[in-house]
Write an enzyme that holds these catalytic residues in place. Structure first.
Site, PDB file in Angstrom:
ATOM      1  N   GLU A  93       0.815  -1.206   0.000  1.00  0.00           N
ATOM      2  CA  GLU A  93       0.000   0.000   0.000  1.00  0.00           C
ATOM      3  C   GLU A  93       0.851   1.259   0.000  1.00  0.00           C
ATOM      4  O   GLU A  93       1.972   1.271   0.495  1.00  0.00           O
ATOM      5  CB  GLU A  93      -0.914  -0.008   1.235  1.00  0.00           C
ATOM      6  CG  GLU A  93      -1.870  -1.173   1.199  1.00  0.00           C
ATOM      7  CD  GLU A  93      -2.882  -1.198   2.338  1.00  0.00           C
ATOM      8  OE1 GLU A  93      -4.017  -1.586   2.075  1.00  0.00           O
ATOM      9  OE2 GLU A  93      -2.547  -0.835   3.467  1.00  0.00           O
ATOM     10  N   CYS A 106       3.350   8.460   1.585  1.00  0.00           N
ATOM     11  CA  CYS A 106       3.929   7.439   2.465  1.00  0.00           C
ATOM     12  C   CYS A 106       4.045   6.157   1.650  1.00  0.00           C
ATOM     13  O   CYS A 106       3.033   5.621   1.191  1.00  0.00           O
ATOM     14  CB  CYS A 106       3.003   7.265   3.672  1.00  0.00           C
ATOM     15  SG  CYS A 106       3.513   5.938   4.772  1.00  0.00           S
ATOM     16  N   CYS A 113       6.340  -7.530   6.611  1.00  0.00           N
ATOM     17  CA  CYS A 113       7.493  -7.101   7.402  1.00  0.00           C
ATOM     18  C   CYS A 113       7.870  -8.235   8.351  1.00  0.00           C
ATOM     19  O   CYS A 113       7.003  -8.950   8.841  1.00  0.00           O
ATOM     20  CB  CYS A 113       7.144  -5.847   8.204  1.00  0.00           C
ATOM     21  SG  CYS A 113       8.572  -5.092   9.024  1.00  0.00           S
ATOM     22  N   CYS A 117       6.843  -6.153  15.243  1.00  0.00           N
ATOM     23  CA  CYS A 117       6.506  -5.208  16.306  1.00  0.00           C
ATOM     24  C   CYS A 117       5.085  -5.499  16.795  1.00  0.00           C
ATOM     25  O   CYS A 117       4.167  -5.707  15.999  1.00  0.00           O
ATOM     26  CB  CYS A 117       6.627  -3.772  15.816  1.00  0.00           C
ATOM     27  SG  CYS A 117       8.311  -3.370  15.302  1.00  0.00           S
ATOM     28  N   CYS A 120       1.832  -3.388  15.510  1.00  0.00           N
ATOM     29  CA  CYS A 120       1.733  -3.008  14.095  1.00  0.00           C
ATOM     30  C   CYS A 120       1.002  -4.084  13.311  1.00  0.00           C
ATOM     31  O   CYS A 120       1.335  -5.267  13.413  1.00  0.00           O
ATOM     32  CB  CYS A 120       3.135  -2.809  13.524  1.00  0.00           C
ATOM     33  SG  CYS A 120       3.118  -2.351  11.776  1.00  0.00           S
ATOM     34  N   CYS A 340      -1.013   5.207  10.344  1.00  0.00           N
ATOM     35  CA  CYS A 340       0.227   4.516  10.713  1.00  0.00           C
ATOM     36  C   CYS A 340      -0.064   3.148  11.304  1.00  0.00           C
ATOM     37  O   CYS A 340      -0.878   3.024  12.216  1.00  0.00           O
ATOM     38  CB  CYS A 340       0.995   5.288  11.784  1.00  0.00           C
ATOM     39  SG  CYS A 340       1.328   6.970  11.354  1.00  0.00           S
TER      40      CYS A 340
HETATM   41  N1  SAH Z   1       9.545  -0.342   9.733  1.00  0.00           N
HETATM   42  C1  SAH Z   1       9.766   1.084   9.792  1.00  0.00           C
HETATM   43  C2  SAH Z   1       8.830   1.816   8.879  1.00  0.00           C
HETATM   44  C3  SAH Z   1       7.383   1.808   9.308  1.00  0.00           C
HETATM   45  S1  SAH Z   1       7.000   3.430   9.750  1.00  0.00           S
HETATM   46  C4  SAH Z   1       9.682   1.553  11.222  1.00  0.00           C
HETATM   47  O1  SAH Z   1       9.384   0.726  12.084  1.00  0.00           O
HETATM   48  O2  SAH Z   1       9.977   2.696  11.521  1.00  0.00           O
HETATM   49  C5  SAH Z   1       5.484   3.318  10.489  1.00  0.00           C
HETATM   50  C6  SAH Z   1       5.456   3.986  11.839  1.00  0.00           C
HETATM   51  O3  SAH Z   1       4.169   3.721  12.399  1.00  0.00           O
HETATM   52  C7  SAH Z   1       6.483   3.390  12.784  1.00  0.00           C
HETATM   53  O4  SAH Z   1       6.949   4.345  13.705  1.00  0.00           O
HETATM   54  C8  SAH Z   1       5.643   2.367  13.495  1.00  0.00           C
HETATM   55  O5  SAH Z   1       6.199   1.983  14.713  1.00  0.00           O
HETATM   56  C9  SAH Z   1       4.338   3.105  13.651  1.00  0.00           C
HETATM   57  N2  SAH Z   1       3.205   2.210  13.898  1.00  0.00           N
HETATM   58  C10 SAH Z   1       3.127   0.895  13.653  1.00  0.00           C
HETATM   59  N3  SAH Z   1       1.938   0.401  14.024  1.00  0.00           N
HETATM   60  C11 SAH Z   1       1.242   1.436  14.518  1.00  0.00           C
HETATM   61  C12 SAH Z   1      -0.079   1.573  15.027  1.00  0.00           C
HETATM   62  N4  SAH Z   1      -0.911   0.525  15.084  1.00  0.00           N
HETATM   63  N5  SAH Z   1      -0.474   2.801  15.416  1.00  0.00           N
HETATM   64  C13 SAH Z   1       0.351   3.851  15.309  1.00  0.00           C
HETATM   65  N6  SAH Z   1       1.602   3.799  14.833  1.00  0.00           N
HETATM   66  C14 SAH Z   1       2.042   2.599  14.439  1.00  0.00           C
END
Ligand code: SAH
Length: 366
Positions: A93, A106, A113, A117, A120, A340
């Site tokens: 996406e 974005c 991935c 985490c 996420c 995000c």
């Molecule tokens: N893998 C990279 C790029 C992803 S950026 C990274 O981890 O930085 C996406 C951002 O959104 C990251 O800071 C991630 O931690 C955050 N994110 C992931 N899941 C989320 C959620 N459910 N709500 C808000 N932010 C989230």
């Protein structure tokens, strides 16, 4: 599979070499880039200032192919999300976020991935594959076309953030040439401050990034201590906070910008207490750091809840009082799961390659 070379995958030096291999002069590469990136044209027959026989050779040996669109969704706040095809059953996406003074795209760097985490939704689907350079550059190219960009218009996409699906530093080999095209005067010509790479904290790759690029760096910190961060961001077990911060300060020392942005997702009752804000401030005060607090965006099956707004503001105020710059990220596009952490590239049932969280789950390409 097409045997033709996709020109969207070639930064300038490689495009020059390719053009030379077709028996043409290197400046033809710059002409080509002008058509591709300044005018948004991908059809060789339309590139009228290129010699007819050169266009014919290009048509045989090359192509300009952006990812194929599966669906488009528009949010009530005008955020737009495209689902793009990776193959028959996989997708990824990209999201466009218009604001009054800028437009941010974005983009994704991987299908799925492997970082796992806890909060996420991309993590839940596991890792499928790396996107190619052409697929990464192709997202920006395609979005410009989709958004109706015309030559001479003010930019529609002023900022590009690698904050979509995937861990960009785990796909180092394909992401670096894409960054070159974003920054190149003959490419999208974006200032390095307007291209942000966000990483969960692959420490060795941050050092390598410092040698290869000078884009803005964002780091997903999310916790002020190793015990909690290892639970939320499992890569922390391999590269704990102290090592990660050292890599960040090194990146800035190499004159790659003025500060690192630390993303911090606000999870109710998990990482949002004032004492945790104070601990975070102790880590960052006096360093070139900004904190971006992200209200958690929920997704089906998650155990986490978003911190209430007053809790987020109180957390921010603790940081500000301690001299740490902090902002709260406005949630955009959550009605279409474009916010995000909500990107999943949902198509049909997929075969998931999940590397699991027991072992440190990341494979990095060189
Ligand atoms: N893998 C990279 C790029 C992803 S950026 C990274 O981890 O930085 C996406 C951002 O959104 C990251 O800071 C991630 O931690 C955050 N994110 C992931 N899941 C989320 C959620 N459910 N709500 C808000 N932010 C989230």
């Amino acid at each position: 599979m097409s045997a033709r070379v996709n020109l969207l995958g070639l930064p300038r030096a490689e495009l020059e070499a390719f053009v030379a291999s077709l028996g043409s002069k290197p400046y033809r590469a710059r002409q080509l880039m002008h058509w591709l990136y300044k005018r948004g044209v991908g059809e060789f027959e339309a590139m009228t200032d290129l010699a007819r026989d050169f266009r014919a050779r290009l048509a045989e040996a090359a192509e300009v192919r952006a990812p194929e669109i599966v669906t488009v969704q528009k949010s009530a706040d005008d955020t737009c999300k495209w689902l793009l095809r990776a193959d028959a059953s996989q997708a990824f996406e990209m999201v466009y976020i218009p604001e009054t003074d800028r437009g941010t795209l974005c983009i994704s760097s991987q299908v799925g991935c492997a970082l796992d985490c806890a909060f996420c939704s991309t993590a839940q689907q596991g890792f499928n594959r790396n996107l190619s350079t052409a697929e990464i550059v192709g997202q920006v190219w395609l979005a410009n076309r989709e958004l109706g960009f015309a030559p001479g218009d003010p930019r529609i996409i002023t900022n590009v953030v690698l904050m979509g699906m995937g861990e960009p530093l785990a796909n180092f080999r394909n992401v670096m040439p894409a960054l070159q095209v974003f920054l190149d005067d003959f490419g999208f010509d974006l200032s390095r401050r307007r291209v942000t790479l966000s990483t969960s904290g692959l420490v060795p790759q941050i050092y390598r990034l410092a040698e290869h690029s000078n884009v803005a760096l964002a780091v997903s910190l999310h916790a002020p201590d190793d015990a909690l961060r290892s639970r939320l961001v499992p890569i922390n077990r391999l590269h704990p906070i102290a090592e990660l911060l050292e890599a960040c300060w090194h990146y800035i020392d190499e004159r790659n910008g003025r500060s690192v942005t630390f993303e911090y997702v606000m999870l109710e009752g998990v990482n949002d207490a004032p004492a945790q804000a104070r601990a975070l401030a102790r880590l960052l005060a006096g360093h070139p750091a900004k904190v971006n607090l992200i209200p958690f965006n929920p997704f089906p099956g998650t155990e986490f809840r978003r911190s209430p707004e007053p809790v987020v503001w109180a957390f921010r105020d603790v940081l500000l009082k301690a001299g740490v710059m902090a902002t709260v990220r406005r949630t955009r596009g959550d009605d279409i799961d474009a916010a995000c952490g909500q990107l999943v590239g949902r198509v049909q049932d997929r075969t998931v390659v999940r590397l699991g969280s027991k072992r440190i789950p990341v494979q990095v390409n060189p």
